[in-house]
Motif scaffolding. Structure first.
Motif, PDB file in Angstrom:
ATOM      1  N   MET A 171     -24.067  98.319  51.151  1.00 22.46           N
ATOM      2  CA  MET A 171     -25.252  99.076  51.524  1.00 22.46           C
ATOM      3  C   MET A 171     -24.867 100.249  52.406  1.00 22.46           C
ATOM      4  N   VAL A 172     -25.393 101.413  52.069  1.00 17.32           N
ATOM      5  CA  VAL A 172     -25.327 102.597  52.923  1.00 17.32           C
ATOM      6  C   VAL A 172     -26.729 103.199  52.886  1.00 17.32           C
ATOM      7  N   MET A 173     -27.411 103.174  54.016  1.00 18.00           N
ATOM      8  CA  MET A 173     -28.766 103.712  54.089  1.00 18.00           C
ATOM      9  C   MET A 173     -28.773 104.844  55.121  1.00 18.00           C
ATOM     10  N   ARG A 174     -29.315 105.969  54.734  1.00 18.27           N
ATOM     11  CA  ARG A 174     -29.388 107.132  55.616  1.00 18.27           C
ATOM     12  C   ARG A 174     -30.815 107.298  56.140  1.00 18.27           C
ATOM     13  N   PHE A 175     -30.946 108.049  57.226  1.00 22.83           N
ATOM     14  CA  PHE A 175     -32.272 108.267  57.803  1.00 22.83           C
ATOM     15  C   PHE A 175     -33.220 108.879  56.788  1.00 22.83           C
ATOM     16  N   LYS A 176     -32.720 109.719  55.889  1.00 26.97           N
ATOM     17  CA  LYS A 176     -33.585 110.323  54.871  1.00 26.97           C
ATOM     18  C   LYS A 176     -34.099 109.299  53.864  1.00 26.97           C
ATOM     19  N   ASP A 177     -33.473 108.112  53.812  1.00 23.30           N
ATOM     20  CA  ASP A 177     -33.896 107.055  52.890  1.00 23.30           C
ATOM     21  C   ASP A 177     -35.046 106.219  53.440  1.00 23.30           C
ATOM     22  N   MET A 178     -35.361 106.398  54.712  1.00 23.69           N
ATOM     23  CA  MET A 178     -36.417 105.596  55.337  1.00 23.69           C
ATOM     24  C   MET A 178     -37.782 106.071  54.858  1.00 23.69           C
ATOM     25  N   PRO A 179     -38.759 105.160  54.805  1.00 26.84           N
ATOM     26  CA  PRO A 179     -40.115 105.603  54.452  1.00 26.84           C
ATOM     27  C   PRO A 179     -40.644 106.545  55.529  1.00 26.84           C
ATOM     28  N   GLY A 180     -41.615 107.346  55.168  1.00 30.48           N
ATOM     29  CA  GLY A 180     -42.160 108.318  56.116  1.00 30.48           C
ATOM     30  C   GLY A 180     -41.237 109.515  56.220  1.00 30.48           C
ATOM     31  N   ASP A 181     -40.753 109.985  55.085  1.00 27.56           N
ATOM     32  CA  ASP A 181     -39.811 111.099  55.031  1.00 27.56           C
ATOM     33  C   ASP A 181     -40.250 112.203  55.985  1.00 27.56           C
ATOM     34  N   GLY A 182     -39.298 112.716  56.734  1.00 26.62           N
ATOM     35  CA  GLY A 182     -39.590 113.787  57.666  1.00 26.62           C
ATOM     36  C   GLY A 182     -39.812 113.321  59.087  1.00 26.62           C
ATOM     37  N   ARG A 183     -39.746 111.994  59.320  1.00 25.27           N
ATOM     38  CA  ARG A 183     -39.940 111.487  60.683  1.00 25.27           C
ATOM     39  C   ARG A 183     -38.797 111.897  61.590  1.00 25.27           C
ATOM     40  N   GLN A 184     -37.625 112.079  61.028  1.00 21.21           N
ATOM     41  CA  GLN A 184     -36.447 112.477  61.800  1.00 21.21           C
ATOM     42  C   GLN A 184     -36.179 113.963  61.559  1.00 21.21           C
ATOM     43  N   PRO A 185     -35.687 114.659  62.580  1.00 20.20           N
ATOM     44  CA  PRO A 185     -35.327 116.067  62.382  1.00 20.20           C
ATOM     45  C   PRO A 185     -34.272 116.223  61.288  1.00 20.20           C
TER      46      PRO A 185
ATOM     47  N   ASP B 139     -28.925 112.970  57.148  1.00 21.80           N
ATOM     48  CA  ASP B 139     -27.756 112.404  56.461  1.00 21.80           C
ATOM     49  C   ASP B 139     -26.977 111.424  57.330  1.00 21.80           C
ATOM     50  N   LYS B 140     -27.434 111.189  58.553  1.00 22.46           N
ATOM     51  CA  LYS B 140     -26.769 110.212  59.417  1.00 22.46           C
ATOM     52  C   LYS B 140     -27.099 108.805  58.924  1.00 22.46           C
ATOM     53  N   ILE B 141     -26.284 107.849  59.342  1.00 20.35           N
ATOM     54  CA  ILE B 141     -26.385 106.472  58.854  1.00 20.35           C
ATOM     55  C   ILE B 141     -27.406 105.670  59.668  1.00 20.35           C
ATOM     56  N   VAL B 142     -28.388 105.097  58.970  1.00 21.02           N
ATOM     57  CA  VAL B 142     -29.324 104.176  59.618  1.00 21.02           C
ATOM     58  C   VAL B 142     -28.821 102.743  59.472  1.00 21.02           C
ATOM     59  N   HIS B 143     -28.046 102.478  58.407  1.00 20.86           N
ATOM     60  CA  HIS B 143     -27.414 101.161  58.254  1.00 20.86           C
ATOM     61  C   HIS B 143     -26.279 101.259  57.246  1.00 20.86           C
ATOM     62  N   ILE B 144     -25.140 100.651  57.616  1.00 22.08           N
ATOM     63  CA  ILE B 144     -23.989 100.544  56.730  1.00 22.08           C
ATOM     64  C   ILE B 144     -23.360  99.174  56.957  1.00 22.08           C
ATOM     65  N   ALA B 145     -22.782  98.604  55.921  1.00 21.77           N
ATOM     66  CA  ALA B 145     -22.165  97.285  56.037  1.00 21.77           C
ATOM     67  C   ALA B 145     -20.854  97.275  55.262  1.00 21.77           C
ATOM     68  N   LEU B 146     -19.882  96.505  55.785  1.00 26.05           N
ATOM     69  CA  LEU B 146     -18.598  96.327  55.129  1.00 26.05           C
ATOM     70  C   LEU B 146     -18.193  94.869  55.276  1.00 26.05           C
ATOM     71  N   PRO B 147     -18.041  94.141  54.154  1.00 27.12           N
ATOM     72  CA  PRO B 147     -17.594  92.751  54.252  1.00 27.12           C
ATOM     73  C   PRO B 147     -16.175  92.682  54.824  1.00 27.12           C
ATOM     74  N   ILE B 148     -15.994  91.783  55.774  1.00 26.61           N
ATOM     75  CA  ILE B 148     -14.682  91.511  56.359  1.00 26.61           C
ATOM     76  C   ILE B 148     -14.445  90.020  56.150  1.00 26.61           C
ATOM     77  N   GLY B 149     -13.711  89.667  55.143  1.00 30.60           N
ATOM     78  CA  GLY B 149     -13.530  88.263  54.828  1.00 30.60           C
ATOM     79  C   GLY B 149     -14.738  87.711  54.091  1.00 30.60           C
ATOM     80  N   GLN B 150     -14.758  86.386  53.948  1.00 33.21           N
ATOM     81  CA  GLN B 150     -15.787  85.735  53.145  1.00 33.21           C
ATOM     82  C   GLN B 150     -17.139  85.616  53.837  1.00 33.21           C
ATOM     83  N   HIS B 151     -17.174  85.465  55.176  1.00 32.93           N
ATOM     84  CA  HIS B 151     -18.431  85.160  55.847  1.00 32.93           C
ATOM     85  C   HIS B 151     -18.815  86.157  56.929  1.00 32.93           C
ATOM     86  N   THR B 152     -18.101  87.254  57.044  1.00 31.10           N
ATOM     87  CA  THR B 152     -18.390  88.198  58.116  1.00 31.10           C
ATOM     88  C   THR B 152     -18.659  89.575  57.546  1.00 31.10           C
ATOM     89  N   MET B 153     -19.637  90.246  58.124  1.00 31.13           N
ATOM     90  CA  MET B 153     -20.006  91.592  57.742  1.00 31.13           C
ATOM     91  C   MET B 153     -19.894  92.458  58.997  1.00 31.13           C
TER      92      MET B 153
END
Length: 144
Positions: free
Chosen positions: A31-45, A50-64
């Motif tokens: 998952m890579v979610m940017r501020f522009k992907d959030m509902p209510g487009d235009g809420r952020q300047p 293009d900044k990251i609101v959420h990103i995840a990278l699996p590290i091993g089997q049970h850790t993110m």
């Protein structure tokens, strides 16, 4: 079993940091979610879109390893060293509520535990000892 995941905050360079972590640990970003992907487009300047609101990278089997950029007024309290949160992924909505209520008692709730636009039950708080926690429950991940 409840899972714990480190959640990092960055002052605008989460994508650069996570590309570096990916080069070290390997894997792909589920998952890579940017501020522009959030509902209510235009809420952020525009400069934050293009900044990251959420990103995840699996590290091993049970850790993110997860992160977001802190921008605007959220960045006012940012300092190197205070950018780590603990993400709890409980096994049920009931457990999410129990953990949230117990750990947040006497602390400060940043975001109440509620169903969010991305479909998860999520809440964020600082406990009475100053540790910042995020509780996130998603039943579709538990059904795999």
């Amino acid at each position: 079993m409840t899972a714990l995941h480190p959640y990092l905050n960055f002052k605008g360079n989460a994508e650069e940091a996570f590309n570096f972590y990916k080069s070290v640990f390997g894997g792909e970003f589920p998952m890579v979610m940017r501020f522009k992907d959030m509902p209510g487009d235009g809420r952020q300047p525009e400069e934050y879109q293009d900044k990251i609101v959420h990103i995840a990278l699996p590290i091993g089997q049970h850790t993110m390893l997860m992160a977001s950029d802190v921008v605007g007024p959220m960045a006012d309290g940012f300092a190197s060293g205070n950018q780590v949160n603990i993400m709890i992924s409980p096994e049920s909505a009931e457990e999410a509520h129990r953990i949230f209520e117990a750990l947040s008692a006497g602390g400060q709730i940043i975001m109440p535990l509620e169903l969010q636009f991305w479909g998860d039950l999520y809440g964020h708080f600082t406990d009475k000892f100053g540790v910042t926690w995020m509780v996130n429950y998603n039943d579709k991940y538990r059904q795999q």
